[in-house]
Write an enzyme that holds these catalytic residues in place. Structure first.
Site, PDB file in Angstrom:
ATOM      1  CG  PHE A  44      39.698   1.192 -24.266  1.00 49.09           C
ATOM      2  CD1 PHE A  44      38.494   0.848 -23.692  1.00 49.09           C
ATOM      3  CD2 PHE A  44      40.497   0.213 -24.942  1.00 49.09           C
ATOM      4  CE1 PHE A  44      38.147  -0.473 -23.545  1.00 49.09           C
ATOM      5  CE2 PHE A  44      39.976  -1.109 -24.968  1.00 49.09           C
ATOM      6  CZ  PHE A  44      38.903  -1.590 -24.091  1.00 49.09           C
ATOM      7  CD  GLU A  45      47.783   1.796 -24.082  1.00 47.19           C
ATOM      8  OE1 GLU A  45      47.884   2.525 -25.261  1.00 47.19           O
ATOM      9  OE2 GLU A  45      48.405   1.876 -23.058  1.00 47.19           O
ATOM     10  CB  ILE A  46      43.045  -4.102 -22.343  1.00 46.01           C
ATOM     11  CG1 ILE A  46      41.694  -3.217 -22.149  1.00 46.01           C
ATOM     12  CG2 ILE A  46      43.304  -5.336 -21.883  1.00 46.01           C
ATOM     13  CD1 ILE A  46      40.494  -4.010 -21.985  1.00 46.01           C
TER      14      ILE A  46
END
Ligand SMILES: *[C@@H]1O[C@H](CO)[C@@H](O)[C@H](O)[C@H]1NC(C)=O
Ligand SMILES: *[C@@H]1O[C@H](CO)[C@@H](O)[C@H](O)[C@H]1NC(C)=O
Length: 418
Positions: free
Chosen positions: A300-302
């Protein structure tokens, strides 16, 4: 004492008698050592700021502004194989339902092979009519051994790691994938026209609704890198990564950030041992300190891809790529992204999506805040049931059957900002 002395061999006796004879000198040396160690450890102490520098952007539910066009220069991104269709559909459904049906960000799917008609059909239908979808393959220059890698040595290393049961280390494509996700995704033609990206993997689930635009909020708050889970890396996969990065940091005189400090456990050993013995051990820097294995779970990476496109990050990736550790060891993109962010970004440029419940394989983050008394004891993210306070997110439903990630790593990292 006398009996002990009699048992000692004669060279040991000699040392003992010398120490007794020169006890004043010994005492002074010991005192100097203790003072030196005290200051060494003190260098790695994190002073918590008086205000929270990284609160959630919103808590509870917002009324999403329903626009038909996307507002940030951003895309959803998933790397998947044709065989991942089921997991990809599950992830897409969860993201659409919890977030993107209101925000309409486009989806980019990447694969090292051509996507099958079946995959594209199933995934497109899961996205529904609320967002654009495109499918792309990855060219060989971004996925495969670079010319300077000794492939025989790489194969040997992979087999060796596999026999030592290092997770996924025996699969060649896994190494290519980690390298792609470390140094190439942001240059893929399907992504170069975007600034922000949200990385999604097959088989994930959001357990809270996101009713605000995380890209816009990141931008407004000068954030560069966002995560939900911080946890321990498996040391065996990356034995020399930390040393190489910390040497680079020293060579380039890159100032030490508080996030970097949070990822390091200073050694209590006397200086000569720190300088001459400990650096030979894995996951230690040239000063003998240990990377405590804390890192962000990059599935998960924004993030702002312009960070990865910066001269600083590219230089760092080049160094790692030339070294060959993506193949001779099993460097993951998670520790690479994490240590790079820790080295190059200020703590307040990182954002913990503490309001976003998230499940990946057998672990989850639940969006609880810490109860007041636990918080005051430095439990910034709750570890046990007793420490859990309110839910920070919107309509959160933790998955009861799945283990909640522990808080040790979180507490280290969060202490830099709250
Ligand atoms: C989105 O909708 C809001 C409220 O209807 C409006 O103020 C805003 O300008 C819209 N933004 C875009 C990019 O269309
Ligand atoms: C979106 O971001 C990319 C990368 O920063 C940039 O090249 C592009 O011009 C941006 N597009 C718009 C419409 O701002």
């Amino acid at each position: 004492m006398l009996i002990l002395l009699q048992r000692l061999s004669s060279p040991a006796k000699y040392v003992f008698h010398t120490l007794v004879a020169y006890w004043k000198v010994v005492a002074v040396l010991a005192a100097i050592n203790i003072v030196e160690i005290y200051y060494h450890i003190k260098d790695y102490k994190i002073t918590r700021p008086s205000a929270n520098l990284d609160p959630p952007f919103y808590t509870g539910c917002q009324t999403p502004i329903l626009n038909t066009t996307a507002r940030a220069n951003a895309t959803m991104m998933m790397l998947a194989r044709n065989s991942d269709a089921g997991g990809a559909v599950a992830s897409v459904k969860s993201i659409q339902e919890q977030f993107n049906d209101n925000f309409h960000y486009p989806w980019v799917f990447l694969n090292d092979e051509h996507f099958s008609g079946e995959f594209m059909k199933e995934v497109t239908s899961a996205v529904g009519g609320n967002a654009e979808v495109s499918f792309h393959s990855i060219s060989k220059d971004m996925w495969g051994f670079p010319e300077w890698i000794d492939q025989e040595r790489a194969q040997k290393a992979m087999h060796g790691m596999e026999s030592r049961k290092i997770y996924n280390a025996g699969k060649e494509s896994y190494h290519h994938m980690c390298r792609f996700q470390s140094g190439f995704f942001y240059d893929h033609p399907a992504l170069t026209s975007y600034k922000w990206y949200w990385r999604v993997e097959p088989d994930i689930q959001l357990t809270c609704a996101i009713t605000y635009d995380p890209f816009v909020s990141m931008d407004l708050n000068n954030k560069v890198y966002g995560y939900t889970i911080a946890l321990w890396e498996l040391g065996k996969t990356v034995p020399s990564l930390f040393r190489k990065l910390s040497d680079y940091k020293l060579r380039k005189h890159i100032p030490t950030t508080t996030i970097w400090t949070a990822m390091v456990d200073p050694s209590w050993a006397p200086l000569p041992i720190r300088r001459f013995i400990l650096p030979w051990l894995r996951n230690r820097d040239a000063r003998g300190n240990l990377w405590n294995m804390c890192h962000f779970w990059s599935n998960f990476e924004i993030a702002d891809m312009d960070f990865f496109r910066s001269r600083e990050y590219r230089e760092l990736f080049q160094l790692l790529d030339q070294d060959g550790g993506f193949y001779y060891e099993r460097w993951g993109d998670a520790p690479v992204h994490s240590l790079a962010a820790a080295m190059l970004l200020k703590a307040e440029q990182l954002h913990h999506f503490s309001d976003v419940g998230y499940v990946h394989s057998s672990l989850q983050y639940c969006a609880y805040e810490s109860k007041r008394d636990a918080f005051e004891r430095g439990r910034l993210v709750p570890g046990s049931k007793e420490e859990r306070g309110e839910m920070l997110g919107c309509n959160c439903k933790c998955d009861e059957g799945i283990e909640i990630i522990g808080s040790t790593c979180f507490n280290r990292i969060r202490s830099t900002v709250m």
